[in-house]
Design an enzyme around this catalytic site. Structure first.
Site, mmCIF file in Angstrom:
data_model
loop_
_atom_site.group_PDB
_atom_site.id
_atom_site.type_symbol
_atom_site.label_atom_id
_atom_site.label_comp_id
_atom_site.label_asym_id
_atom_site.label_seq_id
_atom_site.Cartn_x
_atom_site.Cartn_y
_atom_site.Cartn_z
ATOM 1 N N PHE A 285 -14.232 -4.687 -0.650
ATOM 2 C CA PHE A 285 -15.273 -4.162 -1.548
ATOM 3 C C PHE A 285 -16.666 -4.385 -0.937
ATOM 4 O O PHE A 285 -17.578 -4.899 -1.595
ATOM 5 C CB PHE A 285 -15.210 -4.815 -2.930
ATOM 6 N N PRO A 286 -16.877 -4.007 0.330
ATOM 7 C CA PRO A 286 -18.171 -4.271 0.969
ATOM 8 C C PRO A 286 -19.314 -3.462 0.381
ATOM 9 O O PRO A 286 -20.483 -3.773 0.630
ATOM 10 C CB PRO A 286 -17.919 -3.877 2.431
ATOM 11 N N LEU A 287 -18.977 -2.434 -0.409
ATOM 12 C CA LEU A 287 -20.015 -1.631 -1.068
ATOM 13 C C LEU A 287 -19.902 -1.713 -2.583
ATOM 14 O O LEU A 287 -20.495 -0.924 -3.310
ATOM 15 C CB LEU A 287 -19.913 -0.171 -0.614
ATOM 16 N N GLY A 288 -19.131 -2.681 -3.076
ATOM 17 C CA GLY A 288 -18.847 -2.763 -4.501
ATOM 18 C C GLY A 288 -17.496 -2.144 -4.790
ATOM 19 O O GLY A 288 -16.711 -1.872 -3.881
ATOM 20 N N TYR B 208 0.845 -1.185 0.000
ATOM 21 C CA TYR B 208 0.000 0.000 0.000
ATOM 22 C C TYR B 208 0.890 1.248 0.000
ATOM 23 O O TYR B 208 1.595 1.523 0.977
ATOM 24 C CB TYR B 208 -0.904 0.042 1.235
ATOM 25 N N PRO C 237 -14.540 -1.860 -13.382
ATOM 26 C CA PRO C 237 -15.640 -2.228 -14.286
ATOM 27 C C PRO C 237 -16.056 -3.679 -14.046
ATOM 28 O O PRO C 237 -15.215 -4.558 -13.867
ATOM 29 C CB PRO C 237 -15.027 -2.038 -15.676
#
Length: 315
Positions: free
Chosen positions: A227-230, A72, A234
């Site tokens: 990615f708990p909200l997407g 990171y 793409p």
């Protein structure tokens, strides 16, 4: 005195702050069920003071589970955590291996799957964080979405990787082993080695790993979805675009993001969240999602959302 009126000593951190979303078990330790994913801190590369303030604010809000990696920001994020967090804060630090920094590349990380690379990455994380031992290290496989294309020398058998991770655990360099971006077959193969958590892409609208989540419940393995909200990649659906989520948010006077996080916490008892942000207001909102109650009607409507399959390659 009834049980409901009895103070829960695990409801607060060692600093005395209440744990967001309450206490949960991770690698045998009690931590806040809402943690902090540090990847987005690299956005504050030119505002080091702001980044340090954000980390200290997370601790003040009761977060005692931080998720990081040496790749990171090419070590920048680990440096920040080393400076901002002290042993007295009682924070569990989870890191990951399986990738190395890739500055200037189309994707900020490149696969580093060979056993010797896993060991080198553990050592780099230890140095960057200023630690003698990492509480938890997640092995980032490349088996599930989002996939990163692999060169031939990066196609490594999971058993060979687990042998190296187990050796590192036996040496005391890491406390526990997790898996990231893993398939159901991979998890079943790895369980005998002792797996503490699974980090896969998972949300209300991307529930392809539901069977894996239930296996983790049975095996008392923590489920730590990323990615708990997407995602902005793409091919990934976004939780906040769902009409049922928007409706629930309006009725509760909260944001769709908070509803998406709260649903995950309600969905299974072993869920730990590590939403990431470089914004103090978003940090506060993420923490507040831990106190959100979804009634039966809201949960029924949200559970009825049709999940979509995700099979994405990046890079």
């Amino acid at each position: 005195m009834t049980a409901s009126n009895t103070p829960n000593p695990q409801a607060t951190t060692v600093t005395g702050a209440p744990r967001p979303a309450g206490p949960g078990l991770l690698v045998g330790r009690t931590v806040s069920r809402i943690g902090y994913g540090a990847m987005q801190l690299e956005r504050l590369h030119d505002d080091r003071a702001g980044a340090l303030t954000l980390l200290r604010r997370a601790v003040a809000l009761g977060i005692d589970h931080f998720d990081t990696a040496q790749f990171y920001g090419n070590g920048f994020v680990n440096e920040l955590i080393r400076e901002a967090i002290s042993p007295q804060d009682g924070v569990l630090i989870a890191s990951k291996v399986g990738a190395d920094p890739n500055p200037g590349g189309p994707v900020p990380m490149r696969p580093a799957q060979r056993p010797e690379e896993l060991r080198a990455s553990v050592e780099a994380n230890l140095t960057g964080l200023g630690l003698d031992r990492l509480d938890l290290v997640n092995l980032r496989r490349m088996d599930a979405a989002p996939r990163i294309p692999l060169e031939a020398d990066q196609v490594v058998d999971l058993d060979d990787q687990l042998a190296e991770m187990t050796a590192l655990r036996d040496e005391g360099k890491i406390g526990a082993i997790g898996l990231s971006t893993v398939t159901m077959d991979g998890l079943r193969q790895a369980i005998p080695a002792g797996i503490a958590c699974v980090q896969n892409a998972y949300s209300l609208v991307a529930r392809g790993d539901e069977d894996m989540l239930q296996l983790c419940v049975q095996e008392q393995i923590a489920w730590v979805p990323y990615f708990p909200l997407g995602s902005a990649f793409p091919g990934f659906p976004k939780v906040t675009d769902e009409p049922a989520v928007i409706t629930a948010a309006r009725s509760l006077d909260v944001t769709p993001s908070q509803v998406g996080l709260a649903w995950l916490l309600h969905h299974a008892p072993n869920v730990h969240l590590i939403p990431g942000t470089a914004n103090a207001d978003h940090l506060e909102a993420n923490v507040a999602a831990g106190a959100l109650t979804l009634d039966e009607a809201a949960l029924t409507a949200l559970d009825a959302v049709l999940p979509r399959s995700v099979d994405v390659s990046i890079g």
